[in-house]
Design a protein around this motif. Structure first.
Motif, PDB file in Angstrom:
ATOM      1  N   SER A 190       4.029  11.707 -17.012  1.00  0.00           N
ATOM      2  CA  SER A 190       2.589  11.499 -17.205  1.00  0.00           C
ATOM      3  C   SER A 190       1.934  12.774 -17.717  1.00  0.00           C
ATOM      4  CB  SER A 190       1.914  11.112 -15.880  1.00  0.00           C
ATOM      5  OG  SER A 190       2.310   9.826 -15.500  1.00  0.00           O
ATOM      6  N   GLY A 209       0.927   0.853  -6.337  1.00  0.00           N
ATOM      7  CA  GLY A 209       2.361   0.987  -6.191  1.00  0.00           C
ATOM      8  C   GLY A 209       3.061  -0.345  -6.319  1.00  0.00           C
ATOM      9  N   ILE A 210       2.630  -1.314  -5.525  1.00  0.00           N
ATOM     10  CA  ILE A 210       3.304  -2.603  -5.577  1.00  0.00           C
ATOM     11  C   ILE A 210       2.414  -3.704  -6.116  1.00  0.00           C
ATOM     12  CG2 ILE A 210       5.010  -2.173  -3.774  1.00  0.00           C
ATOM     13  CD1 ILE A 210       3.095  -3.574  -1.831  1.00  0.00           C
ATOM     14  N   ARG A 211       1.119  -3.457  -6.205  1.00  0.00           N
ATOM     15  CA  ARG A 211       0.257  -4.532  -6.650  1.00  0.00           C
ATOM     16  C   ARG A 211      -0.777  -4.017  -7.652  1.00  0.00           C
ATOM     17  NH1 ARG A 211      -3.362  -6.643  -1.841  1.00  0.00           N
ATOM     18  NH2 ARG A 211      -4.843  -7.095  -3.500  1.00  0.00           N
ATOM     19  N   MET A 259       0.859  -1.195   0.000  1.00  0.00           N
ATOM     20  CA  MET A 259       0.000   0.000   0.000  1.00  0.00           C
ATOM     21  C   MET A 259       0.879   1.222   0.000  1.00  0.00           C
ATOM     22  SD  MET A 259      -2.189   1.171   3.244  1.00  0.00           S
ATOM     23  CE  MET A 259      -0.767   0.769   4.205  1.00  0.00           C
ATOM     24  N   PHE A 260       0.796   1.931  -1.049  1.00  0.00           N
ATOM     25  CA  PHE A 260       1.629   3.110  -1.209  1.00  0.00           C
ATOM     26  C   PHE A 260       1.028   4.323  -0.538  1.00  0.00           C
ATOM     27  CE2 PHE A 260       5.278   3.589  -4.019  1.00  0.00           C
ATOM     28  CZ  PHE A 260       5.548   2.259  -4.213  1.00  0.00           C
ATOM     29  N   SER A 261      -0.239   4.533  -0.786  1.00  0.00           N
ATOM     30  CA  SER A 261      -0.804   5.773  -0.275  1.00  0.00           C
ATOM     31  C   SER A 261      -2.216   5.546   0.227  1.00  0.00           C
ATOM     32  CB  SER A 261      -0.781   6.828  -1.372  1.00  0.00           C
ATOM     33  OG  SER A 261      -1.581   6.416  -2.441  1.00  0.00           O
ATOM     34  N   GLY A 297      -6.166   3.863  -9.411  1.00  0.00           N
ATOM     35  CA  GLY A 297      -4.838   3.779  -8.803  1.00  0.00           C
ATOM     36  C   GLY A 297      -3.877   4.777  -9.406  1.00  0.00           C
ATOM     37  N   GLY A 298      -2.851   5.099  -8.648  1.00  0.00           N
ATOM     38  CA  GLY A 298      -1.894   6.139  -9.045  1.00  0.00           C
ATOM     39  C   GLY A 298      -1.268   5.881 -10.397  1.00  0.00           C
ATOM     40  N   THR A 299      -0.964   4.620 -10.680  1.00  0.00           N
ATOM     41  CA  THR A 299      -0.271   4.286 -11.920  1.00  0.00           C
ATOM     42  C   THR A 299      -1.155   4.518 -13.151  1.00  0.00           C
ATOM     43  OG1 THR A 299       1.138   2.753 -10.717  1.00  0.00           O
ATOM     44  CG2 THR A 299       0.933   2.370 -13.058  1.00  0.00           C
ATOM     45  N   LYS A 302       8.998   9.756 -13.576  1.00  0.00           N
ATOM     46  CA  LYS A 302       7.846   9.004 -14.087  1.00  0.00           C
ATOM     47  C   LYS A 302       6.586   9.845 -13.999  1.00  0.00           C
ATOM     48  CE  LYS A 302       5.725   6.235 -11.303  1.00  0.00           C
ATOM     49  NZ  LYS A 302       5.362   5.115 -10.399  1.00  0.00           N
TER      50      LYS A 302
END
Ligand SMILES: Nc1ncnc2c1ncn2[C@@H]1O[C@H](COP(=O)(O)OP(=O)(O)OP(=O)(O)O)[C@@H](O)[C@H]1O
Ligand SMILES: [Mg+2]
Lengths: 535, 430
Positions: free
Chosen positions: A266, A193-195, A1-3, A329-331, A262
């Protein structure tokens, strides 16, 4: 969990996403300790370079899990996860006077939630005691119970835990009037972030049902960052003959700047990358454009697209069956991700992402917006009522396997209920008899077929172009079309005046009895009715 | 565009059911949004659902999220168990009743709940009578008793205390066996009754003496939570005979105490036996013996060793002194060499400077060569080592202007710091 993100909704559904005192709305879910001081959010994130072993990251997915059950690589950049005597997970950090402190996952969650609660109270100017919290769909019962317990210890009573994709979709659908009532099938793809997590969700009569979910525990923005780290490291190595990946500190610096690069890419086409004293005293200044970045991270983007395809397959569907894809999600801010995903689908499928539609809600905020909306909806219910409504007898409902509709004068199938509609349901269509005095209403199950239309390439008038494109293949456009399948029931209406307005109603009760009725839309008319059951 | 219905052919009945529609899929809906809330209200309002209906709603639900242990509680019960007299439910294997015999005390509350649900759906009397079976609710009563026992922490502990099916039997005495393999699981199983957790494990053949000692000391002082209420004789309900009731109660208390004592004795015997058969204990004893012997030898050899050490020390000191002397000599030689080199450099610089004026053809002032040479000599005298090098490098090129200005500059510099008197210069100016 990033944020983490927090939001509040008022009674008429207006949602405010709350910024913490640092001004962040996507608040890094990070805790860091320097002596007696605790840092949280962006300030804690900054400590990842200077003070990594006292900085706790990515702890959410460890909730309610034993050390043996998890992959601890998620915490490789921060304080290492250790196993406690009872097999649980904790972090060992150094506080003032070199005293070690063992922070269990539960304690980290509690401290994190206290900080979020404080931020929200600071923003709203009043105390908060209740909340709706979202969780990934693969959080098991035990994890959910544990999270509720930890939240309680942080002074937050959890009104309801909501699955993340459902919260995100609820927020998306609530942004447009009446969109919740359109019967459509959605893919909600959350790239964090990670998943990465994805769900296929059908929306029928305002009811959401998950048809499939998929999870990729090691795919996310982190992998994009790593591609950039690798790219920059090579460039640096070439220039200075020094490997910046060798020491944890220079690697952390490179990673932090890669994330900035990165995110910049965007929004704009090129970004600089500047790091003072990256390794052995050498400063690093360079720049990269979006195209180069997207090339560098091509395989990661490729995996993300296949991941979306995979969840559709798991639901037993085809991209043609998907009406909309909501990127979360952020990505999902990444332009390449959005464009790659849209190539998977036919043109009729809408892909919702900020780079494709400037009006789209911020993908980092969709989930918390949904949670806020749900909180505002259930606020007026008491605890017992909420608990009752979550019982299996309410939640587990029968869903229609195939669409049900009628046949029109030309023999086409006219759907009334689409597949995966939850019981009970009642829907009607208005029709007419045309010039017929007696008409028949034939109720059918729909049969899914794929219609292929060949679109000849538009002839090119330019002689030069003709050479290049002469062997271009004609494009085949595919779409799902339903035809009449099994006949279920017949009902006739007689002695009608030409062009009378008629209504056909299909109603399936909780126990699965399907009532069909047809009547003339005029005062005093008598409906013709009948019922059938399911196999 | 409105939808036109087809014309009716013939005089068909007004309604005709032709076939059933496809069997639906039961799925959980997401409890979000206002239409869900409306659905919930509709489902619950004015409706009381029976326990069976509620459990029925949990059946055959299409799960989207695989948890890995969906088959929990799917074990089949054997005939004897199904026919077990419900009045004697205490003698039934309650874990097997719930289909959890492979998990037993390790089953989590969640697993128990889910397994119970499965048994209810399978064995509920409503269900049985619907499928024609009769008189089958005996086993259902046992299921309910098992659940009552398992869902209460105290009652479950009481049951686990006497659940000998979960015990691991120690190896037969005097048989051939691998100690660790045979006893490890025995103690792991006994350990579950310890009030103190975690319990040290038996370890392996590589465990240290400290670890092994800690292990036996732990089990030697084992504090067990085992209780024996489950074996109680039922206390009669009727209040008419209170004496009898009290008598039974007292008998139960005494029986519990006796069972507890027996169990403690059993464990002590078990630990003692393991200790006496533990091959590591012998290894440690042998090692201790060897250690003692070695110490003794060391002690005897002590004085000789001291002498040896003394000699070695002396030799080392001599060696060190010799080395120091050598180093000193080297250093001296080195510094001499350096000095010589510096001297040479100085000489060379002076030579260059002295020759410079001539080299530059006395700057076209050959007539004044005497003055110039005198000045240069004067300057050379005043220059320190560093300045010598600077000036010599400047004038080495042989360029007249450069050389001249170099001399003028250095003269000015020296005059500036009072090392030289401008008046003494005949040709250059300070
Ligand atoms: N504008 C942006 N462009 C590209 N990536 C971004 C942007 N903003 C944030 N990110 C990335 O999004 C990721 C964080 O996403 P998000 O906040 O949704 O994760 P999370 O849900 O907290 O964590 P996870 O889903 O991994 O448990 C990070 O990798 C971050 O770098
Ligand atoms: Mg996420």
């Amino acid at each position: 969990m990033f944020s983490s993100a927090i939001a509040v909704a008022n009674a008429d559904g207006k949602v405010d996403v709350i910024a913490n005192p640092d001004g962040d709305r996507a608040i890094p879910s990070i805790l860091s300790y320097v002596g007696v001081d605790e840092y949280h959010g962006a300030q804690a994130k900054a400590q990842l370079i200077r003070n990594p072993t006292n900085t706790i990251i990515n702890f959410r997915d460890y909730i309610g899990k034993k050390y043996d059950e998890v992959d601890i690589s998620a915490s490789k950049l921060g304080a290492p996860a250790i196993q406690t005597e009872d097999g649980n997970i904790a972090y060992k950090i150094i506080r003032e006077e070199n005293k070690t402190e063992i922070v269990t996952v539960g304690e980290a969650v509690r401290r994190h939630l206290i900080q979020l609660k404080l931020a929200a109270e600071d923003y709203l100017g009043n105390d908060i005691s209740e909340a709706v919290i979202t969780v990934p769909t693969d959080f098991n019962e035990h994890q959910r119970t544990e999270l509720v317990k930890f939240a309680g210890e942080a002074g937050l009573k959890v009104l309801q835990l909501v699955n993340e994709p459902s919260a995100a979709l609820l927020a998306h659908l609530s942004a447009t009037e009446n969109k919740l009532l359109e019967d459509k099938t959605y893919v909600v793809a959350d790239f964090g972030g990670i998943r990465s997590d994805a769900a296929v969700i059908s929306v029928r009569g305002g009811i959401l049902t998950e048809l499939a979910t998929a999870h990729e525990p090691h795919l996310g923005g982190d992998n994009l960052d790593d591609s950039l780290v690798e790219y920059f490291a090579k460039e640096f190595e070439k220039k200075f003959k020094v490997d910046p990946r060798k020491t944890a500190r220079s690697l952390a610096k490179l990673k932090a700047e890669s994330i900035n690069v990165k995110r910049t890419l965007s929004n704009v086409q090129t970004s600089t990358c500047s790091i003072e004293s990256l390794a052995e005293g050498f400063d690093f200044h360079t720049s990269i454009n979006r195209l180069r970045y997207e090339l560098t991270a091509r395989s990661v983007f490729g995996k993300m697209t296949s991941f979306v395809e995979q969840v559709i397959k798991k639901a037993g569907l085809d991209p043609l069956d998907i009406d909309e894809v909501v990127l979360v999600g952020g990505t999902s801010h990444s332009p390449k991700l959005a464009s790659n995903v849209s190539f998977v689908f036919p043109e009729s499928t809408v892909v919702v992402a900020p780079t494709l539609d400037p009006k789209a809600l911020d993908p980092s905020e969709l989930i918390c917006r949904g949670a806020a909306l749900q909180a505002s909806l259930i606020e007026s219910f008491d605890e017992e009522e909420i608990k009752e409504s979550l019982q299996p007898i309410v939640v587990n409902t029968q869903h229609l396997k195939k669409p049900i509709g009628i046949k029109d004068a030309e023999g086409n199938f006219v759907p009334i209920l689409v597949a995966e509609t939850a019981y009970p349901i009642k829907k009607s269509v208005n029709v007419t008899n045309g010039t017929n005095e007696n008409v028949i209403i034939e109720l059918y199950e729909g049969k899914r077929t794929i219609k292929e239309t060949i679109i000849e390439p538009t002839p090119v008038s330019d002689a030069e172009d003709l050479d290049d494109d002469s062997d271009e293949e004609p494009e085949i456009q595919r779409e799902v079309v339903y035809e009449t399948g099994d006949l279920l029931a017949k009902l006739s209406l007689k002695d009608l005046k030409p062009n009378s307005e008629l209504e056909v109603i299909v109603n399936i009760t909780q126990n699965g009895v399907l009532h069909l009725s047809g009547r003339e839309l005029k005062p005093g008319s008598v409906a013709v009715k009948g019922e059938i059951t399911s196999a | 565009m409105s939808i036109v219905l087809p014309a009716a052919t013939g005089s068909a009945a007004t309604f005709e059911a032709v076939s059933k529609y496809s069997a639906p899929t039961r799925r959980p809906i997401e409890p979000v949004g206002r239409y869900f809330l409306a659905h919930a209200t509709r489902t619950l309002r004015g409706h009381t659902w029976s326990e069976y209906e509620k459990l029925e709603a949990e059946k055959n639900v299409t799960v989207v999220e695989e948890n890995g242990d969906e088959d929990i509680g799917d074990e089949e019960q054997d005939e004897d168990l199904l026919a077990h007299d419900p009045r004697e439910w205490k003698t039934a294997d309650l874990y097997a009743v719930l289909g959890l015999s492979h998990l037993r005390w390790k089953a989590t509350d969640d697993q128990i709940k889910r397994a119970h649900r499965k048994q209810v759906l399978k064995h509920h009397p409503d269900k049985k009578s619907a499928s024609g079976g009769l008189e089958q609710d005996g086993f259902f009563k046992i299921i309910q008793k098992a659940m009552e026992t398992m869902s209460d922490v105290t009652k479950r502990q009481q049951y686990d205390s006497v659940d000998t099916n979960a015990d691991v039997v120690p190896p037969a005495p005097k048989s051939e066996y691998d100690f660790i393999e045979a006893w490890g699981p025995v103690f792991a199983s006994e350990g579950r009754f310890s009030k103190k957790q975690p319990v040290p494990s038996l370890g392996d053949m590589n465990s240290t003496k400290e670890e092994v000692d800690a292990f036996y000391s732990f089990f030697g002082k084992f504090d067990s939570w085992k209780t024996f209420e489950f074996k109680d004789e039922d206390v009669p309900d009727d209040t008419s005979n209170r004496d009898h009731k009290r008598y039974i109660e007292r008998k139960n208390v005494a029986a519990r105490k006796k069972l507890k004592q027996e169990d403690n004795k059993r464990l002590i015997a078990l630990v003692e036996r393991a200790y006496s058969e533990d091959p590591r204990i012998k290894l440690f004893k042998d090692a201790a013996k060897a250690e003692k012997a070695k110490k003794k030898w060391d002690k005897e050899a002590g004085s000789r060793k001291a002498a040896e050490e003394e000699a070695a020390k002396k030799a080392a000191a001599e060696e060190a002194a010799k080395k120091a002397a050598e180093e000193n000599a080297n250093k001296k030689a080195d510094s001499k060499k350096a000095k010589e080199a510096a001297k040479n450099a100085k000489k060379k610089a002076k030579r260059t400077i002295r020759a410079a004026a001539k080299e530059a053809e006395y700057f076209g002032d050959a007539a004044k060569s005497g003055d110039i040479d005198a000045d240069v000599e004067y300057l050379v005298e005043k220059l320190d080592d560093v300045q010598l090098q600077t000036v010599s490098s400047k004038v080495a090129g042989g360029d007249a202007t450069v050389t001249k200005s170099a001399f003028n500059e250095i003269a000015a510099e020296l005059a500036g710091v009072g090392k030289l008197q401008a008046a003494h210069l005949k040709y250059f100016s300070a």
